[in-house]
Design a protein around this motif. Sequence first.
Motif, PDB file in Angstrom:
ATOM      1  N   LYS A 118       0.834  -1.216   0.000  1.00 14.42           N
ATOM      2  CA  LYS A 118       0.000   0.000   0.000  1.00 14.42           C
ATOM      3  C   LYS A 118       0.863   1.258   0.000  1.00 14.42           C
ATOM      4  CE  LYS A 118      -1.905  -1.384   3.816  1.00 14.42           C
ATOM      5  NZ  LYS A 118      -1.209  -2.695   3.844  1.00 14.42           N
ATOM      6  N   SER A 119       1.822   1.293   0.922  1.00 18.26           N
ATOM      7  CA  SER A 119       2.657   2.498   1.031  1.00 18.26           C
ATOM      8  C   SER A 119       3.507   2.690  -0.212  1.00 18.26           C
ATOM      9  CB  SER A 119       3.537   2.410   2.284  1.00 18.26           C
ATOM     10  OG  SER A 119       2.734   2.312   3.435  1.00 18.26           O
ATOM     11  N   THR A 120       3.985   1.593  -0.780  1.00 17.77           N
ATOM     12  CA  THR A 120       4.793   1.686  -1.996  1.00 17.77           C
ATOM     13  C   THR A 120       3.951   2.231  -3.152  1.00 17.77           C
ATOM     14  OG1 THR A 120       5.995  -0.252  -1.199  1.00 17.77           O
ATOM     15  CG2 THR A 120       6.394   0.403  -3.470  1.00 17.77           C
ATOM     16  N   VAL A 144       5.664   8.319   2.198  1.00 17.52           N
ATOM     17  CA  VAL A 144       5.383   7.602   3.434  1.00 17.52           C
ATOM     18  C   VAL A 144       6.391   6.458   3.536  1.00 17.52           C
ATOM     19  CG1 VAL A 144       2.947   8.199   3.490  1.00 17.52           C
ATOM     20  CG2 VAL A 144       3.658   6.139   2.280  1.00 17.52           C
ATOM     21  N   GLU A 145       6.446   5.852   4.707  1.00 16.99           N
ATOM     22  CA  GLU A 145       7.440   4.798   4.892  1.00 16.99           C
ATOM     23  C   GLU A 145       6.968   3.482   4.279  1.00 16.99           C
ATOM     24  OE1 GLU A 145       9.959   2.470   8.341  1.00 16.99           O
ATOM     25  OE2 GLU A 145       8.208   3.643   8.892  1.00 16.99           O
ATOM     26  N   GLU A 146       7.824   2.871   3.484  1.00 16.79           N
ATOM     27  CA  GLU A 146       7.532   1.539   2.963  1.00 16.79           C
ATOM     28  C   GLU A 146       8.639   0.624   3.425  1.00 16.79           C
ATOM     29  OE1 GLU A 146       7.774   3.156  -1.200  1.00 16.79           O
ATOM     30  OE2 GLU A 146       9.202   1.494  -1.424  1.00 16.79           O
ATOM     31  N   ALA A 161       4.240  -2.109   9.037  1.00 18.51           N
ATOM     32  CA  ALA A 161       5.142  -0.965   8.956  1.00 18.51           C
ATOM     33  C   ALA A 161       4.354   0.327   9.158  1.00 18.51           C
ATOM     34  CB  ALA A 161       5.840  -0.944   7.597  1.00 18.51           C
ATOM     35  N   THR A 162       3.156   0.371   8.637  1.00 16.61           N
ATOM     36  CA  THR A 162       2.318   1.573   8.741  1.00 16.61           C
ATOM     37  C   THR A 162       1.269   1.386   9.824  1.00 16.61           C
ATOM     38  OG1 THR A 162       2.540   1.873   6.340  1.00 16.61           O
ATOM     39  CG2 THR A 162       0.805   3.134   7.455  1.00 16.61           C
ATOM     40  N   LEU A 163       1.225   2.305  10.782  1.00 17.77           N
ATOM     41  CA  LEU A 163       0.147   2.266  11.780  1.00 17.77           C
ATOM     42  C   LEU A 163      -0.677   3.542  11.780  1.00 17.77           C
ATOM     43  CD1 LEU A 163       1.536   0.521  14.981  1.00 17.77           C
ATOM     44  CD2 LEU A 163       0.362  -0.462  13.051  1.00 17.77           C
ATOM     45  N   SER A 192      -5.261   8.242   0.674  1.00 17.19           N
ATOM     46  CA  SER A 192      -4.834   7.945   2.048  1.00 17.19           C
ATOM     47  C   SER A 192      -4.254   6.538   2.134  1.00 17.19           C
ATOM     48  CB  SER A 192      -5.998   8.099   3.020  1.00 17.19           C
ATOM     49  OG  SER A 192      -6.951   7.079   2.822  1.00 17.19           O
ATOM     50  N   ASP A 193      -3.232   6.435   2.977  1.00 16.26           N
ATOM     51  CA  ASP A 193      -2.566   5.155   3.242  1.00 16.26           C
ATOM     52  C   ASP A 193      -2.779   4.864   4.718  1.00 16.26           C
ATOM     53  OD1 ASP A 193      -0.868   2.932   3.126  1.00 16.26           O
ATOM     54  OD2 ASP A 193       0.901   4.137   3.600  1.00 16.26           O
ATOM     55  N   THR A 194      -3.042   3.617   5.051  1.00 11.95           N
ATOM     56  CA  THR A 194      -3.350   3.348   6.453  1.00 11.95           C
ATOM     57  C   THR A 194      -2.857   1.980   6.904  1.00 11.95           C
ATOM     58  OG1 THR A 194      -5.107   3.491   8.100  1.00 11.95           O
ATOM     59  CG2 THR A 194      -5.668   2.412   6.048  1.00 11.95           C
TER      60      THR A 194
HETATM   61 MG   LIG Z   1       2.433   0.666   4.791  1.00 10.56          MG
END
Ligand SMILES: [Mg+2]
Length: 434
Positions: free
Chosen positions: A220-222, A240-242, A248-250, A268-270
Amino acid sequence: MIKEDFMPETQTNAIVAGITRRQPNFDYTMTELANLAAANNYVVVDSVRQNADQVVAATYFGKGKAEELGELARLKDAQTVIVNDELTPSQLRNLEKIIGVDVVDRTQLILDIFGTRARSKQAKTQVEIAQLRYALPRLRQRNANFDQQSAGTGAGGAGLANRGSGETQLELDRRRLTKRISRLKQELADEAKDEETRSAQRNESHLPTVALVGYTNAGKSTTMNGLLNLFAEQGEAKNVEEKDMLFATLDTSVRKIELPSNRAFLLSDTVGFVSKLPTKLVDSFKATLAEAKNADLLLHVVDYADPHYQDMMAVTEATLADIGIHDVPTIIIDNKADLRPDTTYPEMVGDSELIFSARDQRSLQKLAELIEAKLFAHEETHTYLIPFSDGQVVSYINDHLKIDATEYTDAGTRITASVDATQAGRLARYLDED
Ligand SMILES: [Mg+2]
Ligand SMILES: Nc1nc2c(ncn2[C@@H]2O[C@H](COP(=O)(O)OP(=O)(O)OP(=O)(O)O)[C@@H](O)[C@H]2O)c(=O)[nH]1
């Protein structure tokens, strides 16, 4: 990139164990349990299963199986047995007695990972609430062998466990814990209110919203970063961090994406999902997941290179339903196609599924086109004639609409553009349908 700061000096050997009621995805949930354990720095030395139609109320596993687990733990030098379900407080206590080593259930394991990963204040608060709610009914039981708790399992409020003895001390601990839970909940509610305001401000231009959802580590983040790098406005492109790790994502990050056609949306990334995500945790993360709930379009990112991807999709769908997300139009993104042999990408499957790689420019381009088509499908194309005296209307159109043609005539600027219902209403008086 954020550095991992959780590195215990010694690693703990663990055995993962589960009861199968012949559910079709059992093997997969056990593999996943081992991955979750590894994410928590356990070394998984064995995997044990019991076939049973139901669990034993007092001990979860049958007595014979539990004793077998104890022997195996000694044989394999395992200090922990990790169970593939949430155990009741008494099951946990009874099992520890029979097995003779620490028992950790799936919920505790996931809570520990979240505890390690949480960075922002909101994520930390959300995780702590879930941890305390898990710890509350276990206070007394966990206290009985508090001294034997290993460092790896300490996140469940062990620091708050009752160290003294006697009923009074326990009551006191419980009350203190309950109070802390309600204070944290209040903090979260206050923050959520702030967040609502912020998100309303952010979206004052009523941009459509798109939310990435899916299994943890699906990409998702990527995908978010890929779209940002191609399409974000200057200054909005903060990545965002991948990372190749579970959860990895909170937190939820929202960014604006500007398409070449001039149309824009918020992306949005979640937080990602996992099977049997503890309900307490899902509850706590409701605020974080609100962006997905209010989205106009969901991008369900799937790790298409994982042999279990269909199980993962089912889990994601079930979790979304749990949170109360129904009937939001969805694009399925079969990600990491680059890791599959003989797979062509980007390629559509039907009209809402895309075989894709977040590391591939053409895939990202194709995704952007697809998002655009879905978001703006309800738009109509009209031609407007705007007199020179209304220059600000021409600016508005140039800034906000997808323009098909512009022509400068004696009577003013003639523009053919796509509009949604609101914009159509606003511009109605300039209609030039000859
Ligand atoms: Mg993520
Ligand atoms: N080969 C390949 N790797 C990918 C692709 N997309 C993502 N990855 C890798 O997969 C790992 C996980 O990616 P993330 O984007 O952090 O996954 P996520 O869904 O945000 O995961 P959580 O935040 O943990 O829920 C990273 O190591 C990425 O580099 C892809 O298309 N191809």
